[in-house]
Design an enzyme around this catalytic site. Structure first.
Site, short mmCIF file in Angstrom:
data_model
loop_
_atom_site.label_atom_id
_atom_site.label_comp_id
_atom_site.label_asym_id
_atom_site.label_seq_id
_atom_site.Cartn_x
_atom_site.Cartn_y
_atom_site.Cartn_z
NE ARG A 94 33.69 46.41 36.30
CZ ARG A 94 34.82 47.11 36.24
NH1 ARG A 94 34.96 48.11 37.10
NH2 ARG A 94 35.65 47.12 35.36
CG HIS A 139 40.06 44.26 35.79
ND1 HIS A 139 38.69 44.80 36.33
CD2 HIS A 139 40.94 44.59 36.62
CE1 HIS A 139 39.17 45.55 37.37
NE2 HIS A 139 40.59 45.74 37.36
CD GLU A 184 40.98 51.30 36.40
OE1 GLU A 184 40.35 51.83 37.44
OE2 GLU A 184 42.15 50.83 36.57
CG ASN A 324 36.74 52.44 36.77
OD1 ASN A 324 35.44 52.26 37.11
ND2 ASN A 324 37.54 51.51 36.60
CE1 TYR A 326 39.00 52.84 43.91
CE2 TYR A 326 39.44 52.84 41.46
CZ TYR A 326 38.98 52.25 42.78
OH TYR A 326 38.46 51.06 42.45
CD GLU A 396 37.42 49.56 39.28
OE1 GLU A 396 38.40 50.14 40.15
OE2 GLU A 396 37.78 48.72 38.53
#
Length: 496
Positions: A94, A139, A184, A324, A326, A396
């Site tokens: 990606r 992005h 995002e 995504n 984290y 992600e």
């Protein structure tokens, strides 16, 4: 032993063993973003993006006073990126396209031959190695020329983005089958306008962020519909957007209601308009912000509403859910006089919440990063509960450290723990189709500069050629991909 007992025992043992293995059609990838890796910020006819401008206007906002001017020099070293992607055995890679490299004016009247060649070469290079290109249109690197006209706060931005998307689909749609429209919006809308700590550095708390949110949803929908109507019949690809989501848990039982409302803000603002049958903003969020706006003496809500026509236009514009993940947070209702936040999105103040972390969560590099693997599985379950049995592509997931060494056992452990949660989610019945490690190589990590390292491969930023060296985590991830299992030897080997 009777035959029934034998069957039961074999089934249980098979389930345990199989639970460590990924489904045969599960795909593994890595990701990067144009501004973070390409460099070559002013090569050929490329024009400045908002990040090119921001690092020059506000170098003090970057922790190490650095920029993405050269970054990993992937513009010149893209063949090395393709080679290491092949060494890892990736199913897909990606990457994002720099709007200003492909369309220097920001508009379709100028398409750069140099930019077109660069991305054609990269796409063809990946395909020659049997690696699927997964392409992100946006992005965070909006053309500065469009920011000068208002950027994401201008409703016309959705038309500008639609024109850009059509050009990209036209040029590369014959070979790219998976597209991410926006990466995002939580960050490029909420973080940007509530902190001014990211480009373009404009502070407009509770106003600019909500304008951006709506215009981003419309922009995504326009791009999806262009692909659906003009390109899908010929190319048969898939299109969606990627949302960064923090799993939110309540501190106490009494905080469960406000925690669910907070989820509707953090996730629902960028999902409800697209992934629900009714469309539009989450009703509870729309109501809260309208009431807050009225108390502030405003004649209209700070959250711009969707018309019925806009609701119908945006809803259903997805082929999968890009996710995504984290980190996680604990939610509690803020007490009178208590500091709101600290996660900088307007919902913290509009919802009067306070976000904390559990003491047992380890702290990774960067101020916002605490490790909670279980949050990944819980968030996947919540997405299925809210939006049904949709395909979810994890676009992600990765680990930040300040140590740039190659024996990164902490990152190996992070990946192993999170991949295990993905497997558990699949066992739960969540339709997870793939996993993307962030990131392939160390890069310019936005306001953190080059201090924090996310790469499976170490980059020597002192080397003019930006030497790439595999870390222990690269060997581990390559072994996972090869074996389709998390039960692999994570010691350094000679495989890469």
């Amino acid at each position: 032993m009777c035959w029934l007992q034998t069957v039961v025992i074999c089934f249980v043992v098979g389930a345990v063993v199989g639970g460590r293995d990924f489904p045969p059609n599960f795909k593994f990838g890595t990701a990067t973003a144009a501004y973070q890796v390409e460099g070559a910020w002013n090569i050929s006819d490329k024009s400045p993006s908002i990040w090119d401008s921001y690092v020059r206007r506000h170098p003090e906002k970057i922790k190490d006073m650095s920029s993405g001017d050269v970054a990993c020099d992937s513009y010149n070293q893209w063949k090395k990126d393709v080679e290491i992607a092949s060494d890892l055995g990736l199913d897909f890679y990606r990457f994002s396209i720099a709007w200003t490299r492909l369309m220097p004016s920001g508009f379709p009247n100028t398409v750069s031959e140099d930019g077109k060649k660069f991305y054609n070469d990269l796409i063809d290079g990946l395909l020659e190695k049997g690696i699927e290109p997964v392409v992100t249109l946006y992005h965070w690197d909006l053309p500065q020329s469009l920011q000068d006209l208002g950027g994401w706060a201008n409703p016309l931005v959705s038309d500008w983005f639609a024109d850009y998307a059509r050009v990209v689909f036209s040029l590369f749609g014959d070979r790219v089958k998976t597209w991410i429209t926006l990466n995002e919006p939580l960050i490029f809308c909420e973080i940007v306008y509530n902190t001014a700590l990211h480009a373009p550095g404009i502070l407009s708390v509770g106003v600019g962020n909500y304008l951006c949110n709506k215009h981003a949803m419309i922009a995504h929908a326009k791009a999806w519909r262009i692909y659906d109507e003009e390109f899908r019949p010929k190319y048969k690809g898939k299109v969606s957007l990627s949302n960064q989501i923090l799993w939110l848990e309540s501190e106490t039982e009494s905080d469960e209601e406000i925690t669910e409302i907070s989820r509707q803000f953090m996730v629902g603002m960028f999902s409800h308009p697209i992934f629900t049958k009714e469309g539009g903003w989450p009703p509870v969020i729309e109501k809260i912000i309208a009431e807050k706006s009225k108390k502030e003496g405003l004649s209209k809500s700070r959250l711009p509403p969707f018309t019925q026509e806009e609701k119908d236009f945006v809803k259903g514009t997805f082929d999968f859910y890009g996710f995504n993940y984290y980190t996680s947070r604990i939610v509690k209702k803020a007490k009178e006089g208590e500091r709101i936040g600290p996660w900088p999105f307007a919902g913290a103040s509009d919802l009067d919440i306070h976000l904390t972390v559990r003491p047992e969560w380890k702290h990774a590099a960067t101020s916002w990063f605490y490790i909670c693997p279980e949050g990944l599985r819980r968030q996947l379950a919540w997405l299925k509960e809210q939006y049904g049995d949709i395909e979810i592509l994890i676009t992600e997931n990765g680990y930040a450290s300040y140590d740039g060494g190659v024996d990164d056992q902490d990152r190996v452990q992070y990946y192993k723990e999170h991949l295990e949660q993905v497997l558990l989610a699949i066992e739960d019945g969540v339709n997870v189709s793939g996993y993307t490690a962030w990131t392939l190589i160390d890069n310019f990590e936005w306001s953190d500069g080059y201090r924090s390292k996310f790469g499976l491969y170490q980059i020597d930023f002192e080397d003019p050629l930006r030497k790439r060296t595999p870390r222990a985590s690269a060997h581990y991830y390559a072994s996972v991909i090869k074996s389709r299992s998390i039960d692999v030897d994570n010691k350094l080997t000679d495989e890469l």
